[in-house]
Design a protein around this motif. Structure first.
Motif, PDB file in Angstrom:
ATOM      1  N   TRP A 295       0.838  -1.193   0.000  1.00 61.53           N
ATOM      2  CA  TRP A 295       0.000   0.000   0.000  1.00 61.53           C
ATOM      3  C   TRP A 295       0.874   1.245   0.000  1.00 61.53           C
ATOM      4  CZ3 TRP A 295      -5.244   0.987  -0.083  1.00 61.53           C
ATOM      5  CH2 TRP A 295      -6.095  -0.123   0.014  1.00 61.53           C
TER       6      TRP A 295
ATOM      7  N   TYR B  64      -6.147  15.756  -9.693  1.00 58.09           N
ATOM      8  CA  TYR B  64      -6.421  14.345  -9.961  1.00 58.09           C
ATOM      9  C   TYR B  64      -5.575  13.911 -11.138  1.00 58.09           C
ATOM     10  CZ  TYR B  64     -10.470  14.667  -6.903  1.00 58.09           C
ATOM     11  OH  TYR B  64     -11.281  14.852  -5.823  1.00 58.09           O
ATOM     12  N   PRO B  65      -5.004  12.692 -11.131  1.00 59.47           N
ATOM     13  CA  PRO B  65      -5.093  11.687 -10.080  1.00 59.47           C
ATOM     14  C   PRO B  65      -4.534  12.198  -8.752  1.00 59.47           C
ATOM     15  CG  PRO B  65      -4.170  10.749 -12.088  1.00 59.47           C
ATOM     16  CD  PRO B  65      -4.189  12.222 -12.272  1.00 59.47           C
ATOM     17  N   SER B  66      -4.925  11.515  -7.686  1.00 54.37           N
ATOM     18  CA  SER B  66      -4.517  11.916  -6.344  1.00 54.37           C
ATOM     19  C   SER B  66      -3.018  11.758  -6.159  1.00 54.37           C
ATOM     20  CB  SER B  66      -5.246  11.059  -5.307  1.00 54.37           C
ATOM     21  OG  SER B  66      -4.737   9.726  -5.337  1.00 54.37           O
TER      22      SER B  66
ATOM     23  N   ALA C  57      -1.961   8.096  -5.990  1.00 51.20           N
ATOM     24  CA  ALA C  57      -1.999   7.450  -7.306  1.00 51.20           C
ATOM     25  C   ALA C  57      -0.801   7.857  -8.156  1.00 51.20           C
ATOM     26  CB  ALA C  57      -3.302   7.802  -8.022  1.00 51.20           C
ATOM     27  N   GLN C  58      -0.428   9.136  -8.097  1.00 56.26           N
ATOM     28  CA  GLN C  58       0.721   9.586  -8.876  1.00 56.26           C
ATOM     29  C   GLN C  58       2.029   9.024  -8.328  1.00 56.26           C
ATOM     30  OE1 GLN C  58       0.845  13.507 -10.623  1.00 56.26           O
ATOM     31  NE2 GLN C  58      -1.180  13.976  -9.807  1.00 56.26           N
TER      32      GLN C  58
ATOM     33  N   HIS D 273       2.230   6.117  -6.929  1.00 54.27           N
ATOM     34  CA  HIS D 273       2.186   4.724  -7.376  1.00 54.27           C
ATOM     35  C   HIS D 273       2.866   4.589  -8.730  1.00 54.27           C
ATOM     36  CE1 HIS D 273       0.445   0.999  -8.998  1.00 54.27           C
ATOM     37  NE2 HIS D 273       0.117   0.659  -7.752  1.00 54.27           N
ATOM     38  N   LYS D 274       2.563   5.499  -9.636  1.00 50.70           N
ATOM     39  CA  LYS D 274       3.168   5.458 -10.973  1.00 50.70           C
ATOM     40  C   LYS D 274       4.657   5.768 -10.910  1.00 50.70           C
ATOM     41  CE  LYS D 274       2.622   7.315 -15.649  1.00 50.70           C
ATOM     42  NZ  LYS D 274       1.813   8.202 -16.515  1.00 50.70           N
TER      43      LYS D 274
ATOM     44  N   GLU E  53       0.848  -3.502  -9.848  1.00 49.18           N
ATOM     45  CA  GLU E  53      -0.518  -3.008 -10.030  1.00 49.18           C
ATOM     46  C   GLU E  53      -1.401  -3.308  -8.839  1.00 49.18           C
ATOM     47  OE1 GLU E  53      -4.189  -3.766 -13.149  1.00 49.18           O
ATOM     48  OE2 GLU E  53      -2.133  -3.748 -13.910  1.00 49.18           O
TER      49      GLU E  53
ATOM     50  N   VAL F  46      -3.651   2.139  -3.140  1.00 46.90           N
ATOM     51  CA  VAL F  46      -3.316   3.535  -2.846  1.00 46.90           C
ATOM     52  C   VAL F  46      -4.450   4.167  -2.049  1.00 46.90           C
ATOM     53  CG1 VAL F  46      -1.876   3.813  -4.900  1.00 46.90           C
ATOM     54  CG2 VAL F  46      -4.292   4.431  -5.004  1.00 46.90           C
TER      55      VAL F  46
ATOM     56  N   ASP G 102      -5.384   8.127   0.018  1.00 48.17           N
ATOM     57  CA  ASP G 102      -5.006   9.467   0.461  1.00 48.17           C
ATOM     58  C   ASP G 102      -5.692   9.758   1.791  1.00 48.17           C
ATOM     59  OD1 ASP G 102      -3.593  11.215  -1.929  1.00 48.17           O
ATOM     60  OD2 ASP G 102      -4.787   9.540  -2.665  1.00 48.17           O
TER      61      ASP G 102
END
Length: 350
Positions: free
Chosen positions: A93, A104-106, A109-110, A112-113, A119, A123, A125
């Motif tokens: 996580w 957005y993305p949060s 999420a960003q 994560h990339k 995958e 994620v 916030d």
């Protein structure tokens, strides 16, 4: 089995130890531009020297072109993975907190990339503004204790210098803030046992809503920010509430405050840190210095302070490491506290 499985039931129940959940990696990143407080005074149209004399802020950390909440958070995340000797593919996580990232993305999420995790890594916030780090750590601890994860990354990141700008807010408020990020790897079970990290104790939270109007920030109809900031009332409330929280942490943990190595707390400004140290009857030096050189970093202030404390502890022999108390406030007036203990629990009770 946790390395603390032989502890008495009473000692486990007291919250001195939480089985096998530890911070094993940590890092921080600050905006790369250091701006003297006198320059901030000038930009906000305040008397030169006001920030330094009234708040104790000597400089603030501002992001340079290309630095964002995502880039600062990703930088801290990668460094924390290195400290923990943990690979991105092992992360279950990412929990992120920011009071300035509104796109957005949060943020999570960003990140994560950016982190190139698998995958199936979740994620999330977490809000709370200046309380965001403690909120995120408490969620991470819950995921780990219930078996939903074995490795969680907690990240905070804020870039105030592009939001709280001259012309939008008054300098008495906007001039206090800087830019920064922090990241922590939180792991459990055998992973935590083998680390030289710090075990998470119990967290507690509340909301003193009688102070809810001391600070309010909203968007206005002209695209600016409407800020209500009662600095004197907020200062008095902050000192009182923080001292109460640290007293509660002392009581819940059974750890005497004089035996604590660091107080990783929110730092609205250095003047309030000095007053809090006096109120708590502890040396000011046990509060890792953040606000004096970098300003109030919002959700990352407590994180940067915790990073400084953990870095200092990592340079000590294990036997010399001491517990760390955590406490922070958020608009509302939200509050929270908790503690960390070094890998082996010594006889720290009062």
């Amino acid at each position: 089995m946790s390395s603390h499985s032989n502890l008495s039931t009473d000692k486990k129940a007291s919250g001195v130890v939480r089985d096998g959940v530890a911070i094993t990696g940590w890092a921080a990143a600050l905006g790369a531009r250091r701006v003297l407080s006198e320059e901030v005074d000038r930009a906000f149209g305040m008397p030169i020297g006001k920030l330094r004399s009234r708040a104790g802020i000597e400089s603030v950390s501002y992001a340079v072109e290309g630095e964002t909440e995502v880039s600062l958070g990703a930088q801290a995340l990668q460094q924390a993975l290195g400290v923990a000797a943990c690979e991105a593919k092992d992360i279950d996580w990412i929990i992120a907190s920011s009071e300035t990232h509104v796109a957005y993305p949060s943020l999570a999420a960003q990140l994560h990339k950016r982190a190139n995790v698998r995958e199936s890594c979740g994620v999330l916030d977490a809000g709370g503004a200046c309380l965001g780090l403690l909120n995120a750590l408490a969620v991470a601890q819950s995921f780990l204790e219930c078996g939903r994860a074995r490795s969680v990354v907690v990240v905070t990141a804020d870039v105030h210098s592009r939001t709280l700008v001259p012309g939008k807010v008054a300098g008495e408020f906007g001039g206090l803030f800087g830019d920064g990020a922090s990241a922590f790897i939180v792991r459990n079970d055998d992973v935590a046992e083998k680390s030289a990290g710090y075990l998470l104790g119990k967290f507690f939270f509340g909301c003193a809503n009688q102070y809810a109007d001391a600070i309010c920030v909203r968007g206005d109809e002209n695209g600016g920010l409407a800020v209500r900031f009662d600095g004197e009332a907020l200062s008095r409330a902050a000192i009182t509430r923080m001292e109460r929280m640290l007293t509660e942490v002392e009581k819940e943990s059974g750890i005497c405050r004089q035996k604590v190595g660091a107080f990783a707390t929110h730092q609205p400004n250095p003047r309030l840190v000095r007053l809090l140290a006096k109120q708590c009857n502890v040396p000011e030096s046990v509060f890792p210095e953040v606000a004096r050189k970098s300003g109030n970093l919002g959700s990352s202030t407590c994180g940067v302070a915790l990073n400084i404390a953990l870095e200092a502890a990592a340079k000590m022999p294990v036997s010399a490491r001491k517990p760390i108390f955590l406490a922070s406030l958020g608009p509302g007036l939200l509050y929270g506290g908790g503690w960390l203990t070094p890998g082996a629990v010594a006889d720290l009770a009062r």
